[in-house]
Scaffold this motif. Structure first.
Motif, PDB file in Angstrom:
ATOM      1  N   PRO A  32       0.790  -1.240   0.000  1.00 22.90           N
ATOM      2  CA  PRO A  32       0.000   0.000   0.000  1.00 22.90           C
ATOM      3  C   PRO A  32       0.822   1.290   0.000  1.00 22.90           C
ATOM      4  O   PRO A  32       0.523   2.219   0.737  1.00 22.90           O
ATOM      5  N   PRO A  60      -4.117   0.644  -3.529  1.00 24.29           N
ATOM      6  CA  PRO A  60      -4.251   0.178  -2.142  1.00 24.29           C
ATOM      7  C   PRO A  60      -4.028   1.284  -1.116  1.00 24.29           C
ATOM      8  O   PRO A  60      -4.680   1.279  -0.053  1.00 24.29           O
ATOM      9  N   LEU A  61      -3.150   2.232  -1.425  1.00 24.32           N
ATOM     10  CA  LEU A  61      -2.928   3.355  -0.495  1.00 24.32           C
ATOM     11  C   LEU A  61      -4.234   4.119  -0.276  1.00 24.32           C
ATOM     12  O   LEU A  61      -4.620   4.413   0.865  1.00 24.32           O
ATOM     13  N   LEU A  63      -6.975   2.097   1.738  1.00 25.10           N
ATOM     14  CA  LEU A  63      -6.723   2.031   3.179  1.00 25.10           C
ATOM     15  C   LEU A  63      -6.850   3.410   3.829  1.00 25.10           C
ATOM     16  O   LEU A  63      -7.389   3.534   4.937  1.00 25.10           O
ATOM     17  N   TYR A  83      -8.986  -5.968   0.401  1.00 23.32           N
ATOM     18  CA  TYR A  83      -8.325  -5.133   1.428  1.00 23.32           C
ATOM     19  C   TYR A  83      -9.210  -4.951   2.654  1.00 23.32           C
ATOM     20  O   TYR A  83      -8.700  -4.826   3.772  1.00 23.32           O
ATOM     21  N   VAL A  93      -2.976  -6.642   6.098  1.00 23.49           N
ATOM     22  CA  VAL A  93      -2.822  -5.180   6.041  1.00 23.49           C
ATOM     23  C   VAL A  93      -2.160  -4.661   7.310  1.00 23.49           C
ATOM     24  O   VAL A  93      -1.208  -3.868   7.252  1.00 23.49           O
ATOM     25  N   ARG A 145       1.101  -2.280   7.637  1.00 23.21           N
ATOM     26  CA  ARG A 145       0.931  -0.883   8.049  1.00 23.21           C
ATOM     27  C   ARG A 145       1.680  -0.548   9.335  1.00 23.21           C
ATOM     28  O   ARG A 145       1.931   0.612   9.619  1.00 23.21           O
TER      29      ARG A 145
END
Ligand code: NAD
Ligand code: TYD
Length: 358
Positions: A200, A205-206, A209, A331, A338, A342
């Motif tokens: 991400p 994906p960034l 999230l 996701y 995740v 993260r």
């Protein structure tokens, strides 16, 4: 049709490589061979993306080898140990932003690593072992487009970031090994991928999230840069097709024929994620933050993939609406994957670099 028995996949713990291994072992019943996954497990490599496979196929049809593609002795030993007949070379440093802040690892892995693999493959091939080398590359080697046109296989290379320059170098080396030594190679240049297991730091994906977490949504520049998006499984099916029926010494463009301005894509994602996560899309839109542009930001990419369609019969199967919905669902449900990412080194990097951009 080639018979593939011992496939050395490099970078198989990364986004596209891990999807490739899942697809082959779980979804290609005619593939009965073995996959050897060589990965250095950098920040972008994640063995959690493959744990189920290690349990189901480990030892016989799936072997993990932790190592660096720049380590010639290690790579040679793998060719000998497994009788490798096919190399599918995904391993790379892959993020443009990182290449701007720290180009050196891109030169090491993408250029020297590819060179090392080519030398090892040439050595095995010289000894009479049939080895085919498939190199995975990007449309970014062709540079940046204006408002019209698309990259074809004959578009001259014009890379503009340290990432794309390092990938262009590796492409040239692969072609040179074919022309000079006769090494059987194929090469593919693909547009932006999206789907499950993508780290991400990349746009899709960034944003998914950050939307869920109520964080700012950083849009570079005016948000009007254009990318062509292809679902990762479609890319990998194209690679599989090339491995079977691609012509030695040829390169193939792969793309989604699916161009989107970043800002338009972000609004679509906001609607989709808000619906699935029970958020107010108008409130989420308020977190869009235009930040300083990426230096040398390529304006537009578009791919002409008519060659692989015409010559090898590949076509895209997953439409963008379907692919984005699958990706968002993935996701939202794979929270432990995740969370693992993260909480690590990545978060530190994002905070440091978004600080610089703002
Ligand atoms: P990624 O960053 O998610 O994964 C890269 C993998 O390579 C990681 O598992 C990492 O640990 C491994 N790796 C890095 N350096 C290594 C080294 N020195 N030795 C061994 N392993 C090493 O990348 P990705 O998005 O899966 O991209 C895979 C390939 O596809 C790359 O070659 C990239 O240039 C190309 N590509 C990517 C896209 C895209 O949209 N992501 C599009 C076109 C082409
Ligand atoms: P990215 O996913 O990094 O892929 P690439 O640079 O290889 O195309 O970026 C896709 C596009 O999204 C690119 O035009 C840069 C832009 N972008 C943003 O606007 N904000 C972000 O936070 C990121 C990561 C990318």
């Amino acid at each position: 049709m080639r018979n593939l028995k011992n496939i050395l996949v490099t970078g198989g713990a990364g986004f596209i490589g891990c999807n490739f291994i899942h697809q082959l072992l779980e979804g290609e019943p005619e593939f009965t061979g073995r996959i050897i996954n060589l990965d250095a497990l950098t920040y972008a490599g994640n063995s959690a993306s493959l744990t189920d496979l290690a349990g189901q196929f480990g030892g016989t049809r799936y072997c993990f080898e932790h190592g660096d593609i720049c380590d010639r002795g290690f790579v040679d030993a793998l060719f000998n140990k497994y009788g490798v007949d096919t190399v599918v070379h995904f391993a790379a440093e892959s993020h443009v932003d990182r290449s701007i802040y720290g180009p050196e690892t891109f030169i090491k892995t993408n250029v020297m690593g590819t060179f090392t693999l080519l030398e090892a493959a040439r050595n095995a091939w010289k000894q009479g072992d049939g080895v085919v080398f498939h190199h995975i590359s990007t449309d970014e080697v062709y540079g940046s487009l204006g408002e019209t046109g698309a990259f074809s296989e004959t578009t001259p290379y014009d890379p503009r970031s340290p990432y794309s320059a390092s990938k262009a170098s590796s492409d040239h080396l692969v072609m040179a090994y074919h022309h000079t030594y006769g090494l059987p190679i194929t090469l593919s240049n693909c547009s932006n991928n999206y789907g499950p297991y993508q780290f991400p730091e990349k746009l899709i994906p960034l944003m998914i999230l950050n939307i869920v977490e109520g964080k700012p949504l950083p849009v570079y520049g005016d948000g009007k840069n254009i990318r062509d998006w292809v679902y990762v499984e479609d890319h990998n099916r194209a690679v599989w097709t090339i491995l079977h029926t691609g012509i030695t010494g040829e390169k193939y463009n792969i793309g989604g024929e699916n161009e989107w301005e970043n800002i338009r894509l972000l609004h679509t994602l906001i609607d989709l994620v808000s619906k699935k996560a029970g958020l107010d899309p108008e409130k989420v839109r308020g977190t869009i933050t235009f930040v300083k542009d990426r230096p040398g930001h390529d304006r537009r990419y578009a791919i002409d993939c008519s060659k692989i369609k015409r010559e090898l019969g590949w076509t895209r199967k997953v439409g963008f609406e379907e692919g984005l919905a699958k990706t968002v669902d993935w996701y939202l449900t794979n929270t432990s994957w995740v969370d693992g990412i993260r909480s690590g080194e990545y978060q530190h990097w994002v905070e440091k670099n978004y600080g610089e951009r703002d």
